[in-house]
Motif scaffolding. Structure first.
Motif, PDB file in Angstrom:
ATOM      1  N   UNK A 234       0.822  -1.212   0.000  1.00  0.00           N
ATOM      2  CA  UNK A 234       0.000   0.000   0.000  1.00  0.00           C
ATOM      3  C   UNK A 234       0.857   1.264   0.000  1.00  0.00           C
ATOM      4  N   UNK A 235       2.065   1.167   0.531  1.00  0.00           N
ATOM      5  CA  UNK A 235       2.965   2.319   0.542  1.00  0.00           C
ATOM      6  C   UNK A 235       3.585   2.550  -0.835  1.00  0.00           C
ATOM      7  N   UNK A 236       4.060   1.463  -1.456  1.00  0.00           N
ATOM      8  CA  UNK A 236       4.881   1.608  -2.661  1.00  0.00           C
ATOM      9  C   UNK A 236       4.170   1.309  -3.985  1.00  0.00           C
ATOM     10  N   UNK A 237       3.081   0.527  -3.942  1.00  0.00           N
ATOM     11  CA  UNK A 237       2.469   0.110  -5.205  1.00  0.00           C
ATOM     12  C   UNK A 237       1.182   0.854  -5.543  1.00  0.00           C
ATOM     13  N   UNK A 238       0.431   1.248  -4.540  1.00  0.00           N
ATOM     14  CA  UNK A 238      -0.882   1.844  -4.804  1.00  0.00           C
ATOM     15  C   UNK A 238      -0.903   3.329  -4.459  1.00  0.00           C
ATOM     16  N   UNK A 239      -1.758   4.051  -5.174  1.00  0.00           N
ATOM     17  CA  UNK A 239      -1.923   5.476  -4.924  1.00  0.00           C
ATOM     18  C   UNK A 239      -2.992   5.664  -3.848  1.00  0.00           C
ATOM     19  N   UNK A 240      -2.555   5.912  -2.628  1.00  0.00           N
ATOM     20  CA  UNK A 240      -3.498   6.100  -1.515  1.00  0.00           C
ATOM     21  C   UNK A 240      -3.292   7.467  -0.864  1.00  0.00           C
ATOM     22  N   UNK A 241      -2.768   8.411  -1.640  1.00  0.00           N
ATOM     23  CA  UNK A 241      -2.583   9.772  -1.146  1.00  0.00           C
ATOM     24  C   UNK A 241      -1.664   9.825   0.061  1.00  0.00           C
ATOM     25  N   UNK A 242      -2.035  10.661   1.018  1.00  0.00           N
ATOM     26  CA  UNK A 242      -1.214  10.826   2.220  1.00  0.00           C
ATOM     27  C   UNK A 242      -1.383   9.671   3.211  1.00  0.00           C
ATOM     28  N   UNK A 243      -2.256   8.711   2.893  1.00  0.00           N
ATOM     29  CA  UNK A 243      -2.448   7.592   3.799  1.00  0.00           C
ATOM     30  C   UNK A 243      -1.205   6.703   3.870  1.00  0.00           C
ATOM     31  N   UNK A 244      -0.283   6.874   2.914  1.00  0.00           N
ATOM     32  CA  UNK A 244       0.935   6.070   2.960  1.00  0.00           C
ATOM     33  C   UNK A 244       1.764   6.407   4.203  1.00  0.00           C
ATOM     34  N   UNK A 245       1.555   7.618   4.752  1.00  0.00           N
ATOM     35  CA  UNK A 245       2.236   7.969   6.008  1.00  0.00           C
ATOM     36  C   UNK A 245       1.716   7.097   7.157  1.00  0.00           C
ATOM     37  N   UNK A 246       0.411   6.841   7.134  1.00  0.00           N
ATOM     38  CA  UNK A 246      -0.178   5.968   8.151  1.00  0.00           C
ATOM     39  C   UNK A 246       0.442   4.578   8.103  1.00  0.00           C
ATOM     40  N   UNK A 247       0.574   4.022   6.905  1.00  0.00           N
ATOM     41  CA  UNK A 247       1.139   2.684   6.786  1.00  0.00           C
ATOM     42  C   UNK A 247       2.635   2.656   7.114  1.00  0.00           C
ATOM     43  N   UNK A 248       3.321   3.758   6.865  1.00  0.00           N
ATOM     44  CA  UNK A 248       4.736   3.843   7.256  1.00  0.00           C
ATOM     45  C   UNK A 248       4.865   3.788   8.773  1.00  0.00           C
ATOM     46  N   UNK A 249       3.972   4.506   9.463  1.00  0.00           N
ATOM     47  CA  UNK A 249       3.962   4.460  10.933  1.00  0.00           C
ATOM     48  C   UNK A 249       3.572   3.059  11.411  1.00  0.00           C
TER      49      UNK A 249
END
Length: 301
Positions: A234-249
């Protein structure tokens, strides 16, 4: 000042709210709406989603069934919870078992009645959901791993209901679902470690009781490692806007979780681990807004 009668009534209302886990029910309802707006139907006008009567009925039926599910679960776990959750049990016991069962049947009837507004398939879906929750609480809960797996499946079923309604089969939705399922399954297995005293007293056949704490911790660690896969996708393959910060955390918290799991030995440790997973799940609901912060402003009616 409240009279003694009013105080008792207020305590009973709080008791029923505790039994049905009102806070959890509200979070799930909010999650269904946010998932519909941002993930399942991102191209529809905001007003059309929010004012959709069918969606409202599906969410309402879901919340009623979930609330009734907590009641029947509380009914079967009453003795165990006296050991594992003594303070909560004291509050829950302000409402009689008979009243709980009556409320359980009323909520289920209202859920099926509401579902009938949508379609006959919705009636069948929610009837099966009600039966599944009862069968889990009555029988499957005591079966090692099967009980955990079924519990996690039942937990994501409300999202499956809105998923089927919108018929959106994009890959990103499945990856989100896998992430949530693995997270909930890990949480269910942590709860077994947390509640081992009460489970032993009530002859529950959970993984830590049958196979040992070490095996249980190994399985949980494996699930957490698997959860990292959809997180990274979800961080690297899909476009989920700023939600990638959530998955990084999330990745950072899950790695911390693994370190703490290795050192965990007491109930207090397992409660902390449980709370970490709960925090990730609840934060995930609100982080859906990060997919597109301007989405609401741009889609008003």
């Amino acid at each position: 000042m409240f009279s003694r009668k009013n105080k008792l009534l207020l305590l009973k209302v709080l008791s029923l709210f505790s039994v049905v886990r009102g806070y959890n029910v509200l979070i799930i309802a909010l999650a269904q709406y946010l998932a519909s707006i941002y993930i399942l139907a991102p191209k529809l006008p905001l007003g059309r989603v929010i004012l959709d009567i069918n969606l409202l009925v599906i969410v309402l039926a879901s919340t009623l069934v979930i609330a009734s599910g907590y009641i029947i679960n509380n009914f079967y776990d009453a003795e165990k919870d006296l050991i594992n959750k003594p303070r909560k049990s004291m509050l829950d016991r302000l409402v009689s078992q008979r009243f709980k069962l009556t409320t359980y049947f009323v909520l289920n009837f209202l859920a099926v009645f509401a579902a009938s507004y949508v379609s006959f398939r919705a009636v069948l879906f929610f009837s099966a959901y009600i039966f599944g929750i009862w069968f889990y609480s009555h029988k499957l809960k005591k079966v090692p791993f099967v009980g955990n797996f079924v519990s996690a499946t039942l937990a994501i079923t409300p999202f499956f209901a809105v998923f089927v309604y919108y018929k959106n089969f994009e890959n990103v939705i499945f990856v989100h679902a896998v992430f949530l399922f693995l997270l909930i399954l890990s949480r269910e297995m942590i709860k077994d470690l947390e509640n081992i005293s009460g489970d032993l007293a009530q002859n529950y056949r959970t993984i830590p009781i049958i196979y040992g704490v070490r095996t249980s911790k190994f399985l949980i660690a494996a699930l957490i490692l698997l959860t990292l896969i959809p997180s990274l996708l979800l961080i690297f393959k899909f476009d989920i806007g700023y939600m990638h910060y959530y998955f990084a955390v999330c990745v950072a918290l899950l790695l911390l979780f693994l370190l703490l799991l290795l050192k965990a030995t007491t109930k207090k440790h397992y409660v902390w681990l449980h709370n970490i997973l709960k925090l990730i799940i609840v934060a995930g609901v609100f982080s859906i807004l990060l997919i597109d912060i301007d989405l609401v402003l741009n889609r008003i009616l």
